[in-house]
Design a protein around this motif. Structure first.
Motif, short mmCIF file in Angstrom:
data_model
loop_
_atom_site.label_atom_id
_atom_site.label_comp_id
_atom_site.label_asym_id
_atom_site.label_seq_id
_atom_site.Cartn_x
_atom_site.Cartn_y
_atom_site.Cartn_z
N ARG B 164 35.63 37.64 42.95
CA ARG B 164 35.84 38.31 41.67
C ARG B 164 34.58 38.65 40.89
NH1 ARG B 164 41.38 37.40 40.48
NH2 ARG B 164 42.30 37.95 42.47
N THR B 165 33.47 38.03 41.23
CA THR B 165 32.29 38.29 40.41
C THR B 165 31.34 39.24 41.13
OG1 THR B 165 31.02 36.46 41.31
CG2 THR B 165 32.41 35.97 39.42
N PHE B 166 30.46 39.83 40.37
CA PHE B 166 29.50 40.77 40.93
C PHE B 166 28.56 40.07 41.90
CE2 PHE B 166 25.53 43.19 40.79
CZ PHE B 166 26.02 44.41 41.18
N LEU B 167 28.05 38.90 41.46
CA LEU B 167 27.13 38.15 42.33
C LEU B 167 27.82 37.72 43.62
CD1 LEU B 167 25.00 35.75 40.10
CD2 LEU B 167 24.21 37.53 41.68
N GLY B 168 29.07 37.28 43.47
CA GLY B 168 29.82 36.85 44.65
C GLY B 168 29.99 38.00 45.63
N THR B 169 30.29 39.18 45.09
CA THR B 169 30.43 40.36 45.95
C THR B 169 29.11 40.66 46.66
OG1 THR B 169 31.95 41.18 44.29
CG2 THR B 169 31.24 42.72 45.98
N ALA B 170 28.01 40.53 45.91
CA ALA B 170 26.70 40.78 46.51
C ALA B 170 26.44 39.79 47.64
CB ALA B 170 25.61 40.66 45.44
#
Lengths: 328, 291
Positions: B164-170
């Protein structure tokens, strides 16, 4: 690769008790260096081809415990027990190795499968505590009450005898390393290490080549285990099997130099000298300080000197007999 | 007689489930690091050991409340994870993969010896004993229930973070394609460091849960380390869901195997099963087919 260096070392060590009596303690150290030098050489017979096994504690444990159990439980002489233990080690190597090579388990996966294998052996030793004494270890029944030499039991009171036995085995190990180095097997394995499909396409039986060198290495390592058990007259799961021993083997070889003939021996001399000098210098005041320095040096070695002491030294001198081939 | 036997077996199975939860948490940290950075931390369990010591000292010697001790331990081990990556892994990232595995083995020796030098070889425990949950004839220690529940919550947290988070997606993106992601503006060095810190933090959390149940001593890493690697590999290194399921399979082997025989035989069976699985599905029990 040159034959002169190992023969010269062997001659010098052989003359040691005659020319320069060095006392029991130093003799003990030299014997340990030879035994471990042999074990490390055994590992690098396969390790240099990128077959990084973290499972050699298993083979050492099978050798050491096999012979000791047969002697204690059945009264079977180590001369007869050794072939049985070596066969068991070879069988174990095939059971683990064949599927690994057949299904192309390499790199990380191979290291972790062999790590599991060594844990299986250690845990079985601990679990069979009624037979093996569990974590406390066991002592081969002594046959030295009658006299200082018990040939049938492969037990000798005199350290000099062990010096010559260890020296012979070590020299044999180094010569086997050399024989593999000069064989077709080496080229097959180096080719397979770089590209298995390409190697197979030019007629290399990759599975068989890898299995051959693995069984050889396992039998040699088990021999080292037998020698260690008979010399120390004490075996324990932590000292002859298990992860700690497996890692010790790998690291000593890296420290000495994996791709040169005497690299593993240099690794044995270096690590034992380091441990012992630290022990003498600081005594038992600070336990495990040697382990601390040892671990730190290993990290530094792998980062800054991956060729190891001897490998780096030979590269600096500029007499690399053959180009070192990095494992894939 | 038969009825009592079954109750004990049920207890072993339930304990196995609880152990599986903790094992899954331990495997998650290691798996995350492998999935993203492509490195196996052989010294992972030694980080857990240091976390256990941290909790022990803060709680029993310095008298801090347990939650504070836990928080400090998690942050400290997260920091250690980041330091491990920066000091040890980063210099060998470009070298052969097996060197990356072995270099952390050197760290294993170092940390184990450092703990012995600093703390001695004594077995230490918090001196706490939580009561057991008693259902009929089944005894389940609360420390284990708590540990398994916390592990599940933490895993859910990591999963949400990654999804769900931007960093996690990265982080997920970089684990899928190391070459392309930098072109998209992601900085691998920073993401690696962050992942190492998260992995370390999970080890720290694992330490908090384990110190409630086990004595801490310098060699304790060797009893959790191998099993954690096996769980990760069997689940398919880098496959978080696979690792989660594999943890429960392993825990059942150990718990139920230990119930029928001796605890070592439980481990032996788990390892033999592992080796067997590797031969049949080298990419892991729960790996997606293809690649």
């Amino acid at each position: 690769m040159d034959l002169a260096a190992p023969l010269a070392i062997a001659a010098a060590v052989a003359l040691l008790p005659v020319l320069a009596p060095i006392g029991e303690y130093h003799l003990h150290l030299v014997i340990l260096m030879l035994i471990w030098g042999f074990v490390y050489t055994s590992w690098s017979v396969m390790g240099r081809f990128g077959l990084v096994s973290l499972g050699h504690g298993a083979f050492m444990g099978i050798g050491a415990y096999g012979v000791t159990l047969l002697w204690n439980q059945l009264g079977l002489s180590p001369w007869l027990g050794a072939p049985i233990a070596l066969a068991a080690a070879a069988l174990f190597a095939v059971v683990i190795g064949w599927p690994c090579f057949r299904f192309r388990i390499t790199g990380h996966y191979f290291a972790l499968v062999t790590l599991a294998a060594t844990e299986i052996v250690r845990l079985v030793i601990v679990a069979l505590r009624d037979l093996t004494g569990g974590s406390l270890g066991m002592t081969p029944k002594t046959a030295l009450t009658e006299g200082p030499v018990a040939l049938w039991a492969l037990q000798f009171a005199a350290k000099e005898v062990w010096l010559y036995i260890a020296l012979t085995v070590w020299l044999a190990g180094v010569l086997i390393w050399r024989a593999v180095d000069r064989s077709m097997l080496r080229y097959a394995l180096e080719a397979a290490g770089q590209d298995e499909d390409a190697a197979a396409s030019i007629g290399v039986d990759v599975t068989r080549a890898k299995l051959g060198v693995t069984v050889l290495s396992a039998v040699m390592t088990a021999t080292g285990g037998i020698l260690y058990a008979q010399y120390q007259l004490y075996v324990a799961p932590e000292t002859v099997a298990g992860i700690a021993i497996s890692l010790q083997i790998v690291f000593a070889v890296i420290a000495g130099g994996m791709f040169v003939q005497l690299g593993p021996t240099v690794g044995a001399v270096f690590t034992l000298a380091l441990t012992e000098s630290l022990r003498v210098a600081i005594g038992h005041a600070i336990p495990s300080l040697d382990g601390l320095i040892y671990g730190l040096m290993l990290v530094l070695f792998i980062i800054y000197m991956p060729k190891g002491i001897l490998g780096q030294a030979l590269a600096l001198v500029g007499r690399r007999p053959r180009p070192a081939v990095a494992p894939a | 007689m038969a009825a009592i036997f079954d109750v004990f077996l049920l207890e072993a199975i339930l304990n196995g489930l609880l152990f599986g939860g903790v094992l899954a948490l331990l495997a998650l940290g290691l798996n995350l690091i492998f999935g993203v950075i492509d490195v196996v931390w052989i010294c992972y369990a030694e980080l857990i050991m240091l976390g256990m010591y941290t909790v022990y000292f803060l709680f029993t010697v310095y008298g801090l409340p347990l939650p504070v001790a836990f928080a400090v331990a998690i942050l400290l081990v997260a920091g250690l994870g980041a330091a491990l990556h920066w000091l040890v892994i980063r210099p060998v990232l470009a070298s052969e993969p097996i060197n990356q595995l072995l270099v952390t083995g050197g760290v294993l020796f170092f940390l184990q010896a450092a703990a012995t030098v600093a703390f001695g070889i004594d077995f230490r425990n918090l001196g706490l004993s939580l009561p057991s949950l008693v259902v009929g004839e089944i005894f389940l220690p609360w420390s284990r229930i708590l540990a398994a529940a916390t592990a599940l919550v933490a895993m859910l947290g990591v999963w949400l973070f990654l999804r769900r988070t931007f960093l996690g997606t990265a982080i997920r993106a970089i684990s899928q394609d190391r070459q392309i992601m930098p072109l998209m503006g992601a900085d691998p060095a920073r993401l690696y460091l962050l992942t190492s810190a998260i992995g370390g933090g999970l080890a720290g959390l694992g330490a908090c849960l384990l110190v409630l149940q086990y004595d801490v001593h310098p060699a304790i890493g060797l009893s959790f380390g191998p099993i954690t690697f096996m769980v990760c590999v069997m689940g398919g290194l880098g496959n978080l869901v696979g690792g989660f399921l594999a943890a429960f399979v392993f825990a059942q082997f150990i718990s139920v195997g230990g119930f029928f025989f001796h605890i070592e035989w439980g481990y032996v069976m788990a390892f033999v099963f592992f080796v067997g699985v590797m031969f049949m599905k080298p990419q892991g029990l729960f790996a997606a087919s293809g690649r």
